[in-house]
Each structure stands twice: as structure tokens, then as C-alpha cells.
Design an enzyme around this catalytic site. Structure first.
Site, short mmCIF file in Angstrom:
data_model
loop_
_atom_site.label_atom_id
_atom_site.label_comp_id
_atom_site.label_asym_id
_atom_site.label_seq_id
_atom_site.Cartn_x
_atom_site.Cartn_y
_atom_site.Cartn_z
N SER A 1 0.81 -1.22 0.00
CA SER A 1 0.00 0.00 0.00
C SER A 1 0.84 1.27 0.00
O SER A 1 1.90 1.33 0.64
CB SER A 1 -0.92 0.02 1.22
N SER B 1 -7.20 0.14 5.94
CA SER B 1 -7.74 -1.21 6.18
C SER B 1 -8.89 -1.51 5.21
O SER B 1 -9.04 -2.64 4.74
CB SER B 1 -8.21 -1.37 7.62
N ASP C 1 -15.80 3.83 4.56
CA ASP C 1 -14.47 3.63 3.98
C ASP C 1 -14.47 2.57 2.88
O ASP C 1 -13.87 2.75 1.82
CB ASP C 1 -13.46 3.25 5.07
N GLY D 1 -3.09 3.54 10.22
CA GLY D 1 -3.41 4.26 11.46
C GLY D 1 -3.49 5.76 11.33
O GLY D 1 -3.43 6.48 12.32
#
Length: 396
Positions: free
Chosen positions: A135, A146, A204, A140
Site C-alpha cells: 500500500s 484497512s 471507507d 493508522g
């Protein structure tokens, strides 16, 4: 038997407007960020299923008869839209992951194994394949890393099981799935997000699936009709923060001063709705005169977020630095540190952008020049990937 070598990618996300107000039923706008997660899919050793996540130091491989036996033991669990604790527990024990483990490598492995078992239980065995995931998104940082991972996994696993098509024709560099197939990818990506986050909103993974921009209000997700691609600077202040503590602080302030704070929330809601109207009216490649109103929205909303108590000296510094280059910024996500976004008008010079980036990096921040309004989950021929991405995906 899976015979092709392909890649899948999905974008991260940023919140354009509506942070914190969205928790109280107001409108938020989430947009796809053109920093992406990539999954390389290729035929694997016969009777083995392998996954490698070099970013978090994971390299795992399982024999397919063992996975089939595990699937038999947890069959019938986890049906519907939600994950099942029993099936999750079985996956965790099989992978040797301790109960309550929260490290990124543990959660990423668990999500992979759970989705693999659940999808194969419904659509047939996952063939012997090797997957490598890498990625461009930092983990975080509130940028949907995620979810981009879960979307890539869902698309790849559904495709190799035959639940969705392989739309990439020979000679093509990229392809996308049908709306119906995207909806299926999104529903399974949401299950993966539940493994990682417990109770995600679904925003998301929806942004990762469809790209562009989405309006979110009280659980309802609506894609914007059309969204221009806007250049931005994305800056990570690297200041850690707790979303839970920040959300609680906003709630406390609203309870303490409702007559003062509720109009602020209403104003943030109005900014989100006005911004949606402006974006949907803008051409695909906007010119400089379209930007002043978007810049004003950034400035006003940033002040509102400071009033809510989710600002931070690092974010103030970010805004001061970019303002010295006649650019407009706001925090994105939870605040209290984390990330900020800066609009880059189309007439800004390369030198001006570089000068702003250098000044931000001199503050100890990490900075990317990227775009918002990027496409959602996409299938690629490996030869069409950039040298950087291809190198990252072949280093495991």
C-alpha cells in the site's frame, strides 16, 4: 485452477467535510484518495494458498485441504451481513492469533483468512493462488488503509472463486466490474472491515469500492452524481491521537454549551451540503475560478473544528505554513493531530508546490501530492503498473 497474473487496486479516503458532526446525524462528504493499495494475484503452488503483506511483515501459507477442513467445522456460521464470533474464533485459532490481538499484522492475517473461508463456503473453493498486498497508504492515519485492503481482498477472492467476472480482456491495461459486482465486492469488504474494526460505518469500504465521493448521513451512503478530480497536498503531522477521546470531548462540549455548539454543528452540516452542490456543478477538470468557494469552505470548517475542540498546534502550524504560500488547508478525520488536506488550484506552479512541501517537511511532517475523486476498485494488467508498485509487489 487460476491461471492469470493480475493486480487489483483500491483507493484510500479522506473526509472532505463533516468530521465529528456526522456522529450527530449531520452530513459528511468522503472522497477517494489517489493513494492506493495494490494486490498482485498469481497462480500459486499446487494445494497452497499464500498471502504476503510486506508492509507489516506477514508471509503466511496454508494447505487447501486444511482450509477446507476448517471451513467444514465452521460451516453455517457467519451468514448474513455481519461476521460471526464462532467463525472468527475458529479462524483465529487456526492462524495461531491470540484472542484480543490488535497488531496490524494479526488483524490483516485474520481478515484474509476469515474472508477466504466465508467466500469459499458460499461460492466454492479458493484455488491455489499467491497474493501479495502493498500500500501507498500509511496505516493508522485515518485514511482508510484497512478498507482499501479489504476491498482488494474481496475483489480478488470473489474473482478467483467465480462469484464475479474477470473483466480485463487481453491487451487491456485496466478494467472495472459492473455495478452489481461492485455491490457484492462492497458487501464482502464490509465483512472484512468488521473483522478489523468491529463496528465500522461502511463509508471507507464504499469509497474504496466506488471511488469518487460519497455523502454519508445517519447510516445512509449516497454516491455523488459526478465529482471533479482535485489536486491536494495530504500532510501527516505524525501526531498520534485517540478518535474515541476526541469524539467524547466534542460530546461533552455540546452537552455543556448546547446553545453555542449546536449552531456550529448546523453550520458544518450546511458546509457539507453546499460543498456537495458545488462539486456536482463543477466540470471534470475545473479551472481556477471554481476554487475560491471551496477554499472558503476549508477555512470556515477548520475554524469550526477548532471551536469543537479537535484542533491541535501541529494542525495550526500546517495551516499557517500553507497560508504563507496562499494555500488553504483543514484537518481531515478525527483531528487532534493526524492528517490535514490542502487544496492545490490548477494554476499553481510546480515551484510553489515544492516550496510548500519543503516547508511542511521542515516541520517534521510527511507530505504527499495526490488527488481526490479517484476511481474505485480497479483490475490491472501487471505490465501497466508503475515501476515503484511493481517493485514493491515483487519483493516478497
Amino acid at each position: 485452477m487460476w491461471a492469470r497474473e493480475l493486480a487489483v487496486s483500491a483507493p484510500g479516503k479522506v473526509i472532505l467535510h463533516g468530521e465529528h458532526a456526522v456522529v450527530l446525524g449531520k452530513v459528511a462528504l468522503a472522497v477517494a484518495l489517489d493513494l492506493r493499495t495494490f494486490l498482485r494475484l498469481r497462480p500459486g503452488a499446487e494445494g497452497r494458498l499464500s498471502v504476503s503483506l510486506p508492509g507489516v511483515g506477514v508471509r503466511r501459507s496454508w494447505d487447501t485441504p486444511g482450509l477446507r477442513a476448517l471451513r467444514g467445522r465452521i460451516a453455517g456460521k457467519g451468514r448474513g451481513r455481519r461476521t460471526c464470533p464462532g467463525a472468527l474464533r475458529g479462524s483465529r485459532e487456526f492462524a495461531g492469533i491470540a484472542a484480543g490481538a490488535s497488531a496490524p499484522e494479526s488483524l490483516a492475517t485474520l481478515a484474509f483468512l476469515y474472508m477466504c473461508l466465508a467466500i469459499s463456503a458460499k461460492y466454492g473453493d479458493v484455488p491455489s493462488v499467491d497474493m501479495v498486498v502493498w500500500s501507498e497508504l500509511p496505516t493508522g492515519a485515518g485514511l482508510g488503509s484497512s478498507a482499501a485492503y479489504a476491498v482488494c481482498l474481496a475483489a480478488a477472492l470473489l474473482m478467483v472463486c467465480g462469484a464475479i467476472s474477470c473483466p480485463l480482456q487481453e491487451g487491456e491495461s485496466t478494467a472495472r466490474w459492473t455495478e452489481e459486482e461492485l455491490a457484492l465486492i462492497n458487501s464482502w469488504a464490509f465483512r472484512g472491515e468488521q473483522v478489523i474494526h468491529g463496528n465500522p460505518s461502511g463509508v471507507d469500504n464504499a469509497v474504496g469500492t466506488w471511488g469518487g465521493a460519497l455523502r454519508y448521513q445517519a447510516g445512509k451512503i449516497t454516491p455523488l452524481k459526478r465529482v471533479p478530480t482535485l489536486r491536494i497536498l495530504l500532510t501527516n503531522t505524525k501526531v498520534p491521537r485517540s478518535t474515541k477521546i476526541l469524539v467524547a470531548g466534542v460530546k461533552e462540549k455540546i452537552l455543556k454549551f448546547p446553545a453555542i455548539m449546536n449552531p456550529v454543528l448546523d453550520s458544518i452540516d450546511a458546509i457539507s451540503q453546499e460543498c456537495q452542490s458545488v462539486l456536482e456543478a463543477m466540470p471534470a477538470n475545473p479551472s481556477p475560478e471554481h476554487y475560491p468557494v471551496l477554499e472558503e469552505f476549508f477555512d470556515i470548517n477548520q475554524h469550526h473544528l477548532n471551536v469543537l475542540g479537535v484542533g491541535h498546534p501541529s494542525l495550526d502550524r500546517l495551516c499557517q505554513v500553507t497560508a504563507s504560500h496562499s494555500l488553504h488547508s483543514k484537518l481531515t478525520g478525527a483531528g487532534g493531530g493526524g492528517c490535514g488536506i490542502t487544496l492545490l488550484p490548477p494554476d499553481i506552479s510546480l515551484l510553489a508546490v515544492e516550496a510548500a512541501k519543503q516547508d511542511l517537511c521542515a516541520c517534521g511532517f510527511e507530505c504527499w501530492e495526490t488527488k481526490i475523486g479517484a476511481p474505485g476498485v480497479t483490475l490491472h494488467s501487471c505490465s501497466s503498473l508503475s515501476a515503484q508498485v511493481l517493485h514493491a509487489l515483487t519483493q516478497s
